[in-house]
Design an enzyme around this catalytic site. Structure first.
Site, PDB file in Angstrom:
ATOM      1  N   CYS A   1       5.349  10.295   0.847  1.00 28.41           N
ATOM      2  CA  CYS A   1       4.103  11.045   0.998  1.00 28.41           C
ATOM      3  C   CYS A   1       3.791  11.807  -0.290  1.00 28.41           C
ATOM      4  O   CYS A   1       4.680  12.474  -0.838  1.00 28.41           O
ATOM      5  CB  CYS A   1       4.249  12.028   2.171  1.00 28.41           C
ATOM      6  SG  CYS A   1       2.815  13.072   2.432  1.00 28.41           S
TER       7      CYS A   1
ATOM      8  N   HIS B   1      10.496   7.140   7.693  1.00 32.06           N
ATOM      9  CA  HIS B   1      10.924   7.273   6.312  1.00 32.06           C
ATOM     10  C   HIS B   1      12.413   7.592   6.291  1.00 32.06           C
ATOM     11  O   HIS B   1      12.958   8.138   7.250  1.00 32.06           O
ATOM     12  CB  HIS B   1      10.129   8.372   5.607  1.00 32.06           C
ATOM     13  CG  HIS B   1       8.723   7.965   5.265  1.00 32.06           C
ATOM     14  ND1 HIS B   1       8.169   8.171   4.027  1.00 32.06           N
ATOM     15  CD2 HIS B   1       7.776   7.352   6.008  1.00 32.06           C
ATOM     16  CE1 HIS B   1       6.929   7.700   4.018  1.00 32.06           C
ATOM     17  NE2 HIS B   1       6.662   7.207   5.212  1.00 32.06           N
TER      18      HIS B   1
ATOM     19  N   HIS C   1       6.887   4.314  12.536  1.00 36.34           N
ATOM     20  CA  HIS C   1       6.871   4.284  11.066  1.00 36.34           C
ATOM     21  C   HIS C   1       7.794   5.398  10.579  1.00 36.34           C
ATOM     22  O   HIS C   1       7.437   6.569  10.610  1.00 36.34           O
ATOM     23  CB  HIS C   1       5.435   4.518  10.582  1.00 36.34           C
ATOM     24  CG  HIS C   1       5.286   4.561   9.095  1.00 36.34           C
ATOM     25  ND1 HIS C   1       4.547   3.638   8.395  1.00 36.34           N
ATOM     26  CD2 HIS C   1       5.757   5.434   8.165  1.00 36.34           C
ATOM     27  CE1 HIS C   1       4.563   3.940   7.107  1.00 36.34           C
ATOM     28  NE2 HIS C   1       5.297   5.030   6.945  1.00 36.34           N
TER      29      HIS C   1
ATOM     30  N   ASN D   1       9.935   4.795   2.657  1.00 32.38           N
ATOM     31  CA  ASN D   1      10.044   4.224   3.992  1.00 32.38           C
ATOM     32  C   ASN D   1      11.424   3.592   4.178  1.00 32.38           C
ATOM     33  O   ASN D   1      12.157   3.362   3.219  1.00 32.38           O
ATOM     34  CB  ASN D   1       8.990   3.118   4.168  1.00 32.38           C
ATOM     35  CG  ASN D   1       7.583   3.637   4.051  1.00 32.38           C
ATOM     36  OD1 ASN D   1       6.954   3.993   5.039  1.00 32.38           O
ATOM     37  ND2 ASN D   1       7.054   3.677   2.841  1.00 32.38           N
TER      38      ASN D   1
ATOM     39  N   ARG E   1       0.842  -1.203   0.000  1.00 32.69           N
ATOM     40  CA  ARG E   1       0.000   0.000   0.000  1.00 32.69           C
ATOM     41  C   ARG E   1       0.873   1.247   0.000  1.00 32.69           C
ATOM     42  O   ARG E   1       0.957   1.966  -0.993  1.00 32.69           O
ATOM     43  CB  ARG E   1      -0.934  -0.013   1.227  1.00 32.69           C
ATOM     44  CG  ARG E   1      -2.108   0.979   1.141  1.00 32.69           C
ATOM     45  CD  ARG E   1      -1.765   2.420   1.408  1.00 32.69           C
ATOM     46  NE  ARG E   1      -1.153   2.650   2.711  1.00 32.69           N
ATOM     47  CZ  ARG E   1      -0.673   3.827   3.098  1.00 32.69           C
ATOM     48  NH1 ARG E   1      -0.703   4.879   2.277  1.00 32.69           N
ATOM     49  NH2 ARG E   1      -0.115   3.962   4.287  1.00 32.69           N
ATOM     50  N   ASP E   2       1.567   1.494   1.069  1.00 30.30           N
ATOM     51  CA  ASP E   2       2.368   2.710   1.200  1.00 30.30           C
ATOM     52  C   ASP E   2       3.511   2.724   0.191  1.00 30.30           C
ATOM     53  O   ASP E   2       3.870   3.768  -0.357  1.00 30.30           O
ATOM     54  CB  ASP E   2       2.915   2.805   2.627  1.00 30.30           C
ATOM     55  CG  ASP E   2       3.430   4.187   2.979  1.00 30.30           C
ATOM     56  OD1 ASP E   2       3.435   5.058   2.107  1.00 30.30           O
ATOM     57  OD2 ASP E   2       3.824   4.390   4.140  1.00 30.30           O
TER      58      ASP E   2
END
Length: 314
Positions: A249, A218, A216, A258, A22-23
């Site tokens: 983002c 990055h 989380h 990430n 997803r991310d």
């Protein structure tokens, strides 16, 4: 549990949620075939992951890459112990998600700790978002799903600068009061540093002992693994990461991916921290993602592989 409550001599263990499907994929410009996504997620399941973020229910015109979320959810074949997470932006997204409620266990709702970022990201104020979150949380819990919360820009905002820790922890407490059993703190544009991360998770674990706390990070400015180490040493044992260092983002430009899952797992294993993951299979999955995308990804472990210790002769 997210707080490190080991007895002396006990091996440390962490839990890692893979967010690449997803991310990681959301910012990719080339359309990734649904079959390739399914194959990759299945490979992640074989690597030992018990938590995978699979899909999102954002509008397809906003993030076209994720428009096949329902097909992915229906098509994947994962071991029974794997929790499948979906990201839900609003009540309409929740309506759509609940139509396939049997295909996932965890529902993630999100807000940004920065008013400016929240408005640019979802065109709402923080207050409007949290009002919707509380209503959605009740529906999620009524469905017997796990209610997970995500707070973006927890460690800084590219538009507003430093985000006060109190504001972030106040939002986390609001989520907890609304029924969230996990709160993830996102370093959305890579603005965290190890010293602040240590202070942050020390304070967060003290204030929110009743919920699981997830880190989380990055790697936008190259400090992702250092920040993960600082969070671990502060007592956090739940992390999110993405294969190949993919992700970023959508707002603003320049917010790269990430921390790479394979690099994070390798670091933990070298430190003697258990993850429950097969590192070689994690790296294989990352290399598969690299093949699917047709370009070289930026994690170190894809190139170097795991450290192979050779016994020293005496």
């Amino acid at each position: 549990m997210t707080q490190d409550n080991r007895t002396p001599g006990e091996t440390r263990r962490v839990h890692i949620r893979e967010v690449g499907p997803r991310d990681g994929f959301q910012n990719e410009p080339e359309t990734i075939a649904t079959a390739d996504k399914i194959q990759l997620i299945n490979a992640l399941g074989q690597a030992g992951f018990t938590r995978i973020e699979v899909a999102s229910f954002v509008r397809s015109d906003v993030i076209p890459q994720l428009s096949d979320g329902v097909e992915v959810l229906r098509g994947i074949d994962l071991p029974g112990n794997v929790e499948r997470m979906v990201l839900i932006p609003n009540s309409k997204g929740l309506d759509n998600a609940l139509r396939v409620r049997d295909f996932f266990e965890d529902a993630a709702l999100f807000v940004s700790a920065s008013q400016t970022h929240n408005k640019k990201n979802i065109n709402r104020t923080i207050e409007e978002t949290m009002a919707d979150v509380k209503a959605m949380g009740k529906r999620i819990l009524a469905e017997g799903l796990k209610f997970c919360a995500v707070i973006a820009t927890s460690f800084g905002c590219p538009f507003e600068g430093k985000v006060p820790m109190k504001r972030v922890l106040d939002l986390a407490e609001e989520f907890a009061e609304a029924g969230a059993t996990e709160v993830g703190f996102g370093d959305t544009t890579g603005m965290a540093n190890p010293a602040y991360v240590s202070q942050f998770f020390t304070a967060a674990l003290e204030r929110l002992p009743q919920v699981d706390l997830t880190a989380h990070f990055h790697n936008t400015r190259g400090q992702g693994l250092a920040n993960a180490y600082a969070a671990l040493e502060a007592g956090c044992t739940s992390f999110e990461s993405s294969f190949g260092e993919l992700g970023g983002c959508p707002v603003p430009a320049g917010s790269t991916g990430n921390i790479a899952t394979e690099d994070l797992v390798n670091m933990f294993h070298e430190m003697g921290v258990e993850t429950g993951l097969d590192l070689e299979k994690v790296i294989e999955a990352a290399r598969e993602a690299q093949t699917i995308l047709g370009r070289r990804l930026t994690s170190h472990s894809i190139v170097a592989g795991p450290v192979l210790w050779t016994p020293v002769a005496h």
